[in-house]
Scaffold this motif. Structure first.
Motif, mmCIF file in Angstrom:
data_model
loop_
_atom_site.group_PDB
_atom_site.id
_atom_site.type_symbol
_atom_site.label_atom_id
_atom_site.label_comp_id
_atom_site.label_asym_id
_atom_site.label_seq_id
_atom_site.Cartn_x
_atom_site.Cartn_y
_atom_site.Cartn_z
ATOM 1 N N ASN A 2 0.870 -1.244 -0.161
ATOM 2 C CA ASN A 2 0.110 -0.026 0.187
ATOM 3 C C ASN A 2 0.755 1.276 0.264
ATOM 4 O O ASN A 2 2.136 1.200 0.142
ATOM 5 N N PHE A 3 0.202 2.256 -0.210
ATOM 6 C CA PHE A 3 1.068 3.671 -0.479
ATOM 7 C C PHE A 3 1.807 3.948 0.844
ATOM 8 O O PHE A 3 2.843 4.538 0.591
ATOM 9 N N ASP A 35 7.986 13.613 1.333
ATOM 10 C CA ASP A 35 7.157 14.796 1.368
ATOM 11 C C ASP A 35 7.475 15.713 0.194
ATOM 12 O O ASP A 35 6.666 16.401 -0.200
ATOM 13 N N HIS A 36 8.775 15.725 -0.396
ATOM 14 C CA HIS A 36 9.285 16.613 -1.262
ATOM 15 C C HIS A 36 9.297 16.004 -2.716
ATOM 16 O O HIS A 36 9.122 16.809 -3.722
ATOM 17 N N ASN A 54 -3.985 21.386 -14.699
ATOM 18 C CA ASN A 54 -2.883 21.941 -13.906
ATOM 19 C C ASN A 54 -2.862 21.766 -12.531
ATOM 20 O O ASN A 54 -3.929 20.917 -11.823
ATOM 21 N N HIS A 55 -1.779 21.740 -11.894
ATOM 22 C CA HIS A 55 -1.660 21.723 -10.325
ATOM 23 C C HIS A 55 -0.643 22.442 -9.681
ATOM 24 O O HIS A 55 0.229 22.907 -10.529
ATOM 25 N N PRO A 56 -0.529 22.587 -8.277
ATOM 26 C CA PRO A 56 0.632 23.519 -7.770
ATOM 27 C C PRO A 56 1.798 22.640 -8.014
ATOM 28 O O PRO A 56 3.005 23.452 -7.663
ATOM 29 N N ASN A 108 7.152 17.438 -7.429
ATOM 30 C CA ASN A 108 7.721 18.147 -6.145
ATOM 31 C C ASN A 108 6.490 19.408 -5.840
ATOM 32 O O ASN A 108 6.104 20.077 -6.586
ATOM 33 N N PRO A 109 5.873 19.272 -4.771
ATOM 34 C CA PRO A 109 6.126 17.886 -3.758
ATOM 35 C C PRO A 109 5.268 16.833 -4.082
ATOM 36 O O PRO A 109 4.794 16.924 -5.292
ATOM 37 N N HIS A 110 5.119 15.676 -3.392
ATOM 38 C CA HIS A 110 4.512 14.554 -3.731
ATOM 39 C C HIS A 110 2.965 14.752 -3.917
ATOM 40 O O HIS A 110 2.498 15.889 -3.509
ATOM 41 N N ARG A 111 2.279 13.989 -4.940
ATOM 42 C CA ARG A 111 0.930 14.292 -5.115
ATOM 43 C C ARG A 111 0.106 13.468 -4.025
ATOM 44 O O ARG A 111 -0.110 12.270 -4.392
ATOM 45 N N GLU A 112 -0.175 14.287 -3.162
ATOM 46 C CA GLU A 112 -1.354 13.501 -2.209
ATOM 47 C C GLU A 112 -2.488 13.072 -2.811
ATOM 48 O O GLU A 112 -3.091 12.032 -2.137
#
Length: 115
Positions: A2-3, A35-36, A54-56, A108-112
């Motif tokens: 799992n993740f 986290d990064h 798009n995403h941050p 960066n950062p990881h995709r929650e």
């Protein structure tokens, strides 16, 4: 696996990880992350579309296999195996798979939202 087991893991065998079916000829495999930073494999069937979004997160993508028409902002270009594209934060980007392929995406950062 799992993740939660992938977070901060240092050695991973590809065969230990499962593909996530996303539909419409696309599947992804989330690789180790912290986290990064996050690495994700995304496999596309011919003619599959990674729709404009798009995403941050900063995104760097390596074309490991195949051919893609890549759009980033107002730019559009066909990229092939060995090519790379960079999607800055909050810039719309997407792909059309011209020949069955595989992208290696780094965020960066990881995709929650992928977890």
């Amino acid at each position: 696996m799992n993740f939660k087991d992938l977070a901060n893991k240092t050695l991973i065998s590809d065969n230990d990880l499962d593909w996530q079916e996303l539909g419409a000829g696309i599947k992804r495999k989330v690789m180790p992350f912290d986290d990064h930073l996050m690495l994700v494999k995304v496999e596309f069937e011919k003619d599959a579309i990674g729709s404009l979004h798009n995403h941050p997160h900063l995104q760097l993508s390596y074309v490991a296999k195949g051919s893609f028409e890549v759009t980033i902002g107002d730019e559009k270009k066909i990229l092939n195996e060995g090519d790379v594209f960079f999607a800055p934060s909050n810039v719309f980007h997407g792909v059309v798979c011209l020949e069955a392929g595989l992208l290696i995406d780094i965020f960066n950062p990881h995709r929650e939202d992928f977890l």
